[in-house]
Design a protein around this motif. Structure first.
Motif, mmCIF file in Angstrom:
data_model
loop_
_atom_site.group_PDB
_atom_site.id
_atom_site.type_symbol
_atom_site.label_atom_id
_atom_site.label_comp_id
_atom_site.label_asym_id
_atom_site.label_seq_id
_atom_site.Cartn_x
_atom_site.Cartn_y
_atom_site.Cartn_z
ATOM 1 N N VAL A 31 -6.264 3.273 -10.292
ATOM 2 C CA VAL A 31 -7.541 3.201 -9.268
ATOM 3 C C VAL A 31 -8.531 2.387 -9.815
ATOM 4 O O VAL A 31 -9.217 2.558 -10.576
ATOM 5 N N THR A 32 -8.553 1.605 -8.896
ATOM 6 C CA THR A 32 -9.630 0.460 -9.012
ATOM 7 C C THR A 32 -10.405 -0.113 -7.722
ATOM 8 O O THR A 32 -9.705 0.475 -6.781
ATOM 9 N N LEU A 33 -11.632 -0.587 -7.608
ATOM 10 C CA LEU A 33 -12.013 -1.152 -6.457
ATOM 11 C C LEU A 33 -11.191 -1.879 -5.696
ATOM 12 O O LEU A 33 -11.127 -2.018 -4.465
ATOM 13 N N SER A 34 -10.656 -2.843 -6.506
ATOM 14 C CA SER A 34 -9.546 -3.910 -5.994
ATOM 15 C C SER A 34 -8.495 -3.284 -5.166
ATOM 16 O O SER A 34 -8.360 -3.595 -3.970
ATOM 17 N N ALA A 35 -7.877 -2.161 -5.804
ATOM 18 C CA ALA A 35 -6.797 -1.684 -5.123
ATOM 19 C C ALA A 35 -7.180 -0.708 -4.046
ATOM 20 O O ALA A 35 -6.718 -0.943 -2.610
ATOM 21 N N LEU A 36 -8.295 -0.168 -3.915
ATOM 22 C CA LEU A 36 -9.095 0.470 -2.800
ATOM 23 C C LEU A 36 -9.197 -0.502 -1.711
ATOM 24 O O LEU A 36 -8.992 -0.332 -0.323
ATOM 25 N N ALA A 37 -10.023 -1.701 -1.958
ATOM 26 C CA ALA A 37 -10.140 -2.913 -1.191
ATOM 27 C C ALA A 37 -8.962 -3.078 -0.180
ATOM 28 O O ALA A 37 -8.983 -3.526 0.901
ATOM 29 N N ARG A 38 -7.917 -3.386 -0.976
ATOM 30 C CA ARG A 38 -6.579 -3.787 -0.469
ATOM 31 C C ARG A 38 -5.756 -2.721 0.357
ATOM 32 O O ARG A 38 -5.560 -3.175 1.630
ATOM 33 N N GLN A 39 -6.097 -1.610 0.223
ATOM 34 C CA GLN A 39 -5.741 -0.355 0.857
ATOM 35 C C GLN A 39 -6.325 -0.291 2.248
ATOM 36 O O GLN A 39 -5.861 -0.082 3.266
ATOM 37 N N PHE A 40 -7.719 -0.617 2.234
ATOM 38 C CA PHE A 40 -8.514 -0.720 3.457
ATOM 39 C C PHE A 40 -8.526 -2.176 4.102
ATOM 40 O O PHE A 40 -9.205 -2.143 5.239
ATOM 41 N N ASP A 41 -7.919 -3.147 3.590
ATOM 42 C CA ASP A 41 -7.975 -4.422 4.070
ATOM 43 C C ASP A 41 -9.334 -5.080 4.393
ATOM 44 O O ASP A 41 -9.785 -5.722 5.366
ATOM 45 N N VAL A 42 -10.133 -4.711 3.151
ATOM 46 C CA VAL A 42 -11.696 -5.484 3.181
ATOM 47 C C VAL A 42 -11.633 -6.028 1.821
ATOM 48 O O VAL A 42 -11.023 -6.202 0.773
ATOM 49 N N LYS A 43 -12.540 -6.887 1.865
ATOM 50 C CA LYS A 43 -13.020 -7.464 0.259
ATOM 51 C C LYS A 43 -13.885 -6.411 -0.456
ATOM 52 O O LYS A 43 -14.334 -5.666 0.054
ATOM 53 N N VAL A 44 -13.597 -6.597 -1.637
ATOM 54 C CA VAL A 44 -14.206 -5.760 -2.887
ATOM 55 C C VAL A 44 -15.763 -5.543 -2.441
ATOM 56 O O VAL A 44 -16.313 -4.692 -2.598
ATOM 57 N N ALA A 45 -16.404 -6.564 -2.144
ATOM 58 C CA ALA A 45 -17.866 -6.649 -1.721
ATOM 59 C C ALA A 45 -18.229 -5.681 -0.893
ATOM 60 O O ALA A 45 -19.223 -5.091 -0.887
ATOM 61 N N SER A 46 -17.231 -5.423 0.157
ATOM 62 C CA SER A 46 -17.669 -4.256 1.191
ATOM 63 C C SER A 46 -17.862 -3.160 0.700
ATOM 64 O O SER A 46 -18.226 -2.133 1.345
ATOM 65 N N LEU A 47 -16.960 -2.793 -0.644
ATOM 66 C CA LEU A 47 -17.332 -1.475 -1.115
ATOM 67 C C LEU A 47 -18.444 -1.125 -1.823
ATOM 68 O O LEU A 47 -18.872 -0.061 -2.062
ATOM 69 N N TYR A 48 -19.292 -2.113 -2.287
ATOM 70 C CA TYR A 48 -20.262 -2.180 -3.077
ATOM 71 C C TYR A 48 -21.533 -1.337 -2.297
ATOM 72 O O TYR A 48 -22.419 -0.739 -2.963
ATOM 73 N N SER A 49 -21.480 -1.306 -1.011
ATOM 74 C CA SER A 49 -22.723 -0.576 -0.648
ATOM 75 C C SER A 49 -22.090 0.973 -0.524
ATOM 76 O O SER A 49 -23.038 1.977 -0.427
ATOM 77 N N HIS A 50 -20.987 1.309 -1.286
ATOM 78 C CA HIS A 50 -20.701 2.659 -1.193
ATOM 79 C C HIS A 50 -20.597 3.415 -2.602
ATOM 80 O O HIS A 50 -20.615 4.443 -3.055
ATOM 81 N N LEU A 51 -20.098 2.325 -3.300
ATOM 82 C CA LEU A 51 -19.664 2.758 -4.699
ATOM 83 C C LEU A 51 -20.139 1.392 -5.656
ATOM 84 O O LEU A 51 -20.275 0.294 -5.362
#
Length: 190
Positions: free
Chosen positions: A28-48
């Protein structure tokens, strides 16, 4: 998917927990999660904040789920019945959600741990142990004993450690819970 398209911290944590159950908590990493949602990792930084934050939140989710299940299982039970019900909560949860179970073992900083549902786990174990004639110091040792036995057995079972020999692991599990109850009931005076 953009943040406007439904990404929330809760949704990401739940997706991370599901990923942990499918691939393992260590995957479990942000990269793996970003791939799952088909977004860039940077998109997750507003949440995590980072992968550590994600893992911590999954650990907190797992601890809360386990505590809720434990409270439900213990309702109206005492003695050996409560001990067995609580033990089965851990074993059943680990079988159903192996990644989340691994997350529940994740080391939290002291402040986060003190505010987590992990405290409820200890309180429930102590409540079970009030049914046995133990001193306060012995209750602390007994909480550690029970946690060690439950976690050790479940971890070995999940790794396939009991799948190649008789008797069936369920029979051994019941034997162990019986022996723990007997040990706690017949504790020699110190």
């Amino acid at each position: 998917m953009s943040p406007r398209a439904g990404l929330t911290t809760e949704r990401l944590v739940l997706a991370g927990a599901e990923l942990a159950d499918e691939a393992g908590f260590d995957q479990v990493t942000l990269s793996a999660l970003a791939r799952q949602f088909d977004v860039k990792v940077a998109s997750l930084y507003s949440h995590l904040k980072n992968s550590q934050d994600l893992r911590t939140r999954i650990a907190l989710l797992a601890l809360a789920e386990l505590a809720d299940r434990g409270a439900t299982a213990l309702a109206g039970r005492a003695g050996k019945d409560a001990l067995a019900a609580f033990a089965n909560v851990y074993r059943d949860y680990a079988r159903e959600y192996p990644g989340r179970y691994a997350a529940a073992q994740f080391r939290l900083d002291p402040e986060t741990a003190a505010a987590s549902a992990g405290v409820r786990h200890s309180e429930m174990m102590r409540a079970i142990l009030r049914g046995y004639d133990l001193t306060e110091a012995d209750r602390t040792h007994a909480v550690r004993l029970l946690g060690s036995v439950f976690h050790g057995y479940v971890s070995l079972e999940l790794a396939g450690g009991f799948s190649h020999s008789a008797p069936d692991s369920q029979e051994s599990w019941e034997w162990i819970v019986d022996r723990l109850d007997a040990l706690l009931r017949n504790r020699p005076a110190t």
